[in-house]
Motif scaffolding. Sequence first.
Motif, mmCIF file in Angstrom:
data_model
loop_
_atom_site.group_PDB
_atom_site.id
_atom_site.type_symbol
_atom_site.label_atom_id
_atom_site.label_comp_id
_atom_site.label_asym_id
_atom_site.label_seq_id
_atom_site.Cartn_x
_atom_site.Cartn_y
_atom_site.Cartn_z
ATOM 1 N N GLN A 223 57.083 -34.902 48.744
ATOM 2 C CA GLN A 223 56.743 -34.303 47.448
ATOM 3 C C GLN A 223 55.398 -33.589 47.532
ATOM 4 O O GLN A 223 55.211 -32.515 46.935
ATOM 5 C CB GLN A 223 56.725 -35.377 46.351
ATOM 6 C CG GLN A 223 58.113 -35.817 45.928
ATOM 7 C CD GLN A 223 58.106 -36.970 44.942
ATOM 8 O OE1 GLN A 223 57.124 -37.733 44.855
ATOM 9 N NE2 GLN A 223 59.171 -37.120 44.184
ATOM 10 N N ASP A 224 54.465 -34.181 48.274
ATOM 11 C CA ASP A 224 53.173 -33.529 48.504
ATOM 12 C C ASP A 224 53.366 -32.217 49.272
ATOM 13 O O ASP A 224 52.745 -31.202 48.960
ATOM 14 C CB ASP A 224 52.249 -34.467 49.284
ATOM 15 C CG ASP A 224 50.908 -33.814 49.597
ATOM 16 O OD1 ASP A 224 50.168 -33.519 48.641
ATOM 17 O OD2 ASP A 224 50.619 -33.595 50.794
ATOM 18 N N LYS A 227 54.659 -29.497 46.947
ATOM 19 C CA LYS A 227 53.580 -28.937 46.112
ATOM 20 C C LYS A 227 52.740 -27.945 46.907
ATOM 21 O O LYS A 227 52.410 -26.857 46.442
ATOM 22 C CB LYS A 227 52.691 -30.063 45.570
ATOM 23 C CG LYS A 227 53.354 -30.930 44.517
ATOM 24 C CD LYS A 227 52.441 -32.084 44.124
ATOM 25 C CE LYS A 227 53.150 -33.058 43.205
ATOM 26 N NZ LYS A 227 52.352 -34.266 42.938
ATOM 27 N N ARG A 230 54.709 -24.715 47.504
ATOM 28 C CA ARG A 230 54.794 -23.840 46.325
ATOM 29 C C ARG A 230 53.462 -23.127 46.070
ATOM 30 O O ARG A 230 53.444 -21.950 45.706
ATOM 31 C CB ARG A 230 55.224 -24.656 45.098
ATOM 32 C CG ARG A 230 56.686 -25.101 45.183
ATOM 33 C CD ARG A 230 57.232 -25.557 43.835
ATOM 34 N NE ARG A 230 58.651 -25.857 43.968
ATOM 35 C CZ ARG A 230 59.147 -27.071 44.129
ATOM 36 N NH1 ARG A 230 58.335 -28.104 44.176
ATOM 37 N NH2 ARG A 230 60.441 -27.264 44.235
ATOM 38 N N ARG A 231 52.351 -23.847 46.269
ATOM 39 C CA ARG A 231 51.027 -23.200 46.110
ATOM 40 C C ARG A 231 50.854 -22.095 47.138
ATOM 41 O O ARG A 231 50.369 -21.001 46.823
ATOM 42 C CB ARG A 231 49.903 -24.238 46.252
ATOM 43 C CG ARG A 231 49.713 -25.136 45.054
ATOM 44 C CD ARG A 231 48.357 -25.822 45.070
ATOM 45 N NE ARG A 231 48.167 -26.646 46.256
ATOM 46 C CZ ARG A 231 48.461 -27.938 46.325
ATOM 47 N NH1 ARG A 231 48.967 -28.563 45.269
ATOM 48 N NH2 ARG A 231 48.242 -28.622 47.428
#
Length: 255
Positions: A223-224, A227, A230-231
């Motif tokens: 999940q990290d 993120k 996506r950034r």
Amino acid sequence: MSVAFTPIRQARASGEIVSQIERAIFDRELGPGDRLESERELAERFGVSRITVRDALRVLEARGLVQVRVGATGGAFVSETNVDQVAESISTMIRLRRMTLSGVAEARTVVESATCQLAAQRADPPALAKIEQAAERGRAVVREQAPHTEASMDFHVAIAEASGNELLSATVAAYRDLLVQTLHDMRDVRSARTTQRAHEEILDAIRSRDPAAARTLMLAHLQDFEKRLRRWLQTKEETEVLARAKRRPAVARTG
């Protein structure tokens, strides 16, 4: 080996031949290494031309179900299916469907939280040793401040293999090559250290035979990654928009 094929009376004859031979393989009427009848014999059995049979064999070969060998001892033989072939098929499907990196990362989170849980339950000593070796390679490259990408993906593939589920393992292997370049482009020393710490915690959970902890840690880890991905994609898109704007010729004002 004689299988009860039926004559073909359809317009798309080669497709029906493929279906019948596939069915015989899936039903284990034909097994790995079995030799199909010759093109002439198959043409007679199906009631079609040898060209039609040849077209069907090409499709079956492309799908990895048969191998066509030339020469005196040649012919069409049922293939030994392995994880690499399955992984290649999945990878091709992902590429052809133009799946986004975000979509691949999301699927990865679901699949690998499961493989990690299974690895904690099922990993035998050789499989555990392979995971440990991948973790050690990760430690080495972090110490050297070298790219962590290959070692990181190898760690994840080793866990998938330790799960004992070949389909899940093939899925992880399939998107390994799809993500390697992106991970390489995203790399930085800080994220490599963070990734390696997560890997060490996951390894400890697998060693401790703690499936719940292994799943939870892998889920948080990926999940990290989602993120961060996506950034990175957003930043990349913004940079490309600015670059296009700079290249665009200025519109001359008219009075």
